[in-house]
Design an enzyme around this catalytic site. Structure first.
Site, PDB file in Angstrom:
ATOM      1  N   LYS A  12       0.872  -1.192   0.000  1.00 46.00           N
ATOM      2  CA  LYS A  12       0.000   0.000   0.000  1.00 46.00           C
ATOM      3  C   LYS A  12       0.896   1.224   0.000  1.00 46.00           C
ATOM      4  CE  LYS A  12      -4.221  -0.003   0.647  1.00 46.00           C
ATOM      5  NZ  LYS A  12      -5.118  -0.469  -0.433  1.00 46.00           N
ATOM      6  N   THR A  57      -2.987  -5.509   0.622  1.00 50.88           N
ATOM      7  CA  THR A  57      -2.461  -4.148   0.816  1.00 50.88           C
ATOM      8  C   THR A  57      -3.355  -3.395   1.796  1.00 50.88           C
ATOM      9  OG1 THR A  57      -3.663  -3.073  -1.004  1.00 50.88           O
ATOM     10  CG2 THR A  57      -1.594  -4.178  -1.564  1.00 50.88           C
ATOM     11  N   ARG A 179      26.910  34.078  -9.940  1.00 52.06           N
ATOM     12  CA  ARG A 179      25.559  33.690 -10.380  1.00 52.06           C
ATOM     13  C   ARG A 179      24.758  33.258  -9.156  1.00 52.06           C
ATOM     14  NH1 ARG A 179      25.909  27.408 -12.732  1.00 52.06           N
ATOM     15  NH2 ARG A 179      26.772  26.566 -10.826  1.00 52.06           N
ATOM     16  N   GLN A 222      28.149  20.418  -8.725  1.00 53.02           N
ATOM     17  CA  GLN A 222      28.826  19.150  -8.449  1.00 53.02           C
ATOM     18  C   GLN A 222      29.779  19.288  -7.266  1.00 53.02           C
ATOM     19  OE1 GLN A 222      28.202  20.379 -11.523  1.00 53.02           O
ATOM     20  NE2 GLN A 222      28.261  18.804 -13.105  1.00 53.02           N
ATOM     21  N   HIS A 250      17.851  27.138 -12.559  1.00 53.39           N
ATOM     22  CA  HIS A 250      18.544  28.244 -13.216  1.00 53.39           C
ATOM     23  C   HIS A 250      17.834  29.572 -12.985  1.00 53.39           C
ATOM     24  CE1 HIS A 250      20.919  25.204 -15.142  1.00 53.39           C
ATOM     25  NE2 HIS A 250      19.884  24.694 -15.774  1.00 53.39           N
TER      26      HIS A 250
HETATM   27  O1  LIG Z   1      26.847  23.808 -11.559  1.00 50.30           O
HETATM   28  C1  LIG Z   1      26.684  23.553 -12.765  1.00 50.30           C
HETATM   29  N1  LIG Z   1      27.093  22.348 -13.249  1.00 50.30           N
HETATM   30  C2  LIG Z   1      26.947  22.003 -14.565  1.00 50.30           C
HETATM   31  O2  LIG Z   1      27.336  20.866 -14.978  1.00 50.30           O
HETATM   32  C3  LIG Z   1      26.366  22.942 -15.418  1.00 50.30           C
HETATM   33  N2  LIG Z   1      26.070  22.945 -16.754  1.00 50.30           N
HETATM   34  C4  LIG Z   1      25.491  24.138 -17.040  1.00 50.30           C
HETATM   35  O3  LIG Z   1      25.050  24.486 -18.176  1.00 50.30           O
HETATM   36  N3  LIG Z   1      25.430  24.922 -15.914  1.00 50.30           N
HETATM   37  C5  LIG Z   1      25.964  24.190 -14.893  1.00 50.30           C
HETATM   38  N4  LIG Z   1      26.138  24.473 -13.582  1.00 50.30           N
END
Ligand SMILES: O=c1[nH]c(=O)c2[nH]c(=O)[nH]c2[nH]1
Length: 301
Positions: A12, A57, A179, A222, A250
């Site tokens: 469930k 369930t 940014r 990353q 973004h």
């Molecule tokens: O932090 C980011 N990693 C990316 O791999 C990536 N690729 C992208 O177009 N902008 C960003 N920003």
């Protein structure tokens, strides 16, 4: 033509269990979304329609509500462990049980500067999660706990760069040393064992993730994720590995030059799609075996 039943599980999904503790005028609330699934020797249910081994369930759902009263709801990990062990006891054909719980956080409303006894407002700082997998019975029982947080919406308005990336003839992205970095983070960490103060561990790991997001001067999402994961593993020996799934939300600078107006990183358009999707696992070199800990966890690499 030879055909056989492949991987399967049933249960469930998303029982919304709300437990109020009202023994005193100061009520407590635990607000859960509970999903259970059993896997094992359920061939007959599929191939011949014989349901003798199937714990419905509906019963699984009833058990979640009954246990909320009979056993109480403490840490979601404990609730999941109790349910998982129970289902394996009552359903002999089940070899494994998977209990996934989300917990929605509530805060007390403040009235005359005092937290109210029984009025709450939903808190906006992420949803706590756990996925518990229990396999085997008695001394043979193995338990895996993966806890986490989701919908943790984060933003930093500077302290984020992205440049030096690979370029080809289709690359138009401008390099930037300033940014907005924003995400709606999903993090899941696998515990090494079950002898854990679950509430304390969750509170500390969530606080650490937030602190690291703020502290790290980001060269990419990353790198931020890796730094967050590294800090968790360094400070929490009870965690074997941590996985992230992070949409890069973004924020594009709006061109105000047609209106003769400068825009020095002040007005952005928040795009909802497409979005970069950055996923990473940070793991100890000597981490314990993951076993079925990540069984049927979607959205993670
Ligand atoms: O932090 C980011 N990693 C990316 O791999 C990536 N690729 C992208 O177009 N902008 C960003 N920003």
């Amino acid at each position: 033509m030879a055909i056989h039943l492949g991987a399967n599980q049933y249960g469930k999904a998303e029982s919304r269990v709300v437990r109020i503790y009202r023994d005193t005028p100061r009520h407590q609330i635990r607000d859960l979304n509970v999903s259970s699934a059993l896997r094992g020797r359920f061939e007959d249910a599929h191939t011949s329609g014989d349901q003798r081994d199937v714990l419905p369930t509906d019963t699984q759902k009833n058990t979640a509500f009954a246990f909320a009263k009979e056993k109480g709801v403490g840490a979601i990990e404990d609730f999941a462990l109790t349910l998982g062990a129970h289902f394996l006891e009552v359903a002999p054909a089940a070899d494994g049980a998977r209990i996934a719980i989300e917990e929605y956080p509530w805060e007390r409303i403040s009235v005359d500067g005092e937290p109210h006894d029984h009025s709450f407002v939903r808190a906006g700082s992420g949803v706590r999660t756990t996925i518990v997998n229990v396999e085997g019975r008695g001394d043979e029982r193995t338990t895996y706990v993966v806890s986490g947080v989701q919908d943790l919406t984060l933003l930093k308005s500077t302290g984020s760069e992205f440049h030096g990336f690979l370029k080809d003839k289709y690359t138009t992205l401008p390099e930037t040393d300033d940014r907005i970095l924003a995400t709606s983070l999903v993090a899941r960490w696998r515990y090494d064992h079950t002898d854990v103060d679950w509430d304390k561990s969750y509170d500390q790991i969530k606080a650490l993730l937030l602190e690291q997001f703020a502290r790290i001067h980001s060269l990419a999402l990353q790198q931020t994720l890796y730094g967050m994961g590294e800090a968790v593993l360094q400070q929490h020996p009870e965690v074997a590995e941590i996985k992230f799934s992070a949409p890069n939300k973004h924020h594009f600078l709006v061109d105000l030059s047609p209106f003769g107006v400068e825009n020095p990183n002040e007005v952005f358009i928040a795009a909802d799609r497409p979005y970069g999707l950055i996923e990473a696992t940070v793991v100890r070199d000597d981490a314990s075996e993951a076993g079925s800990a990540w069984h049927a966890v979607p959205g993670f690499c």
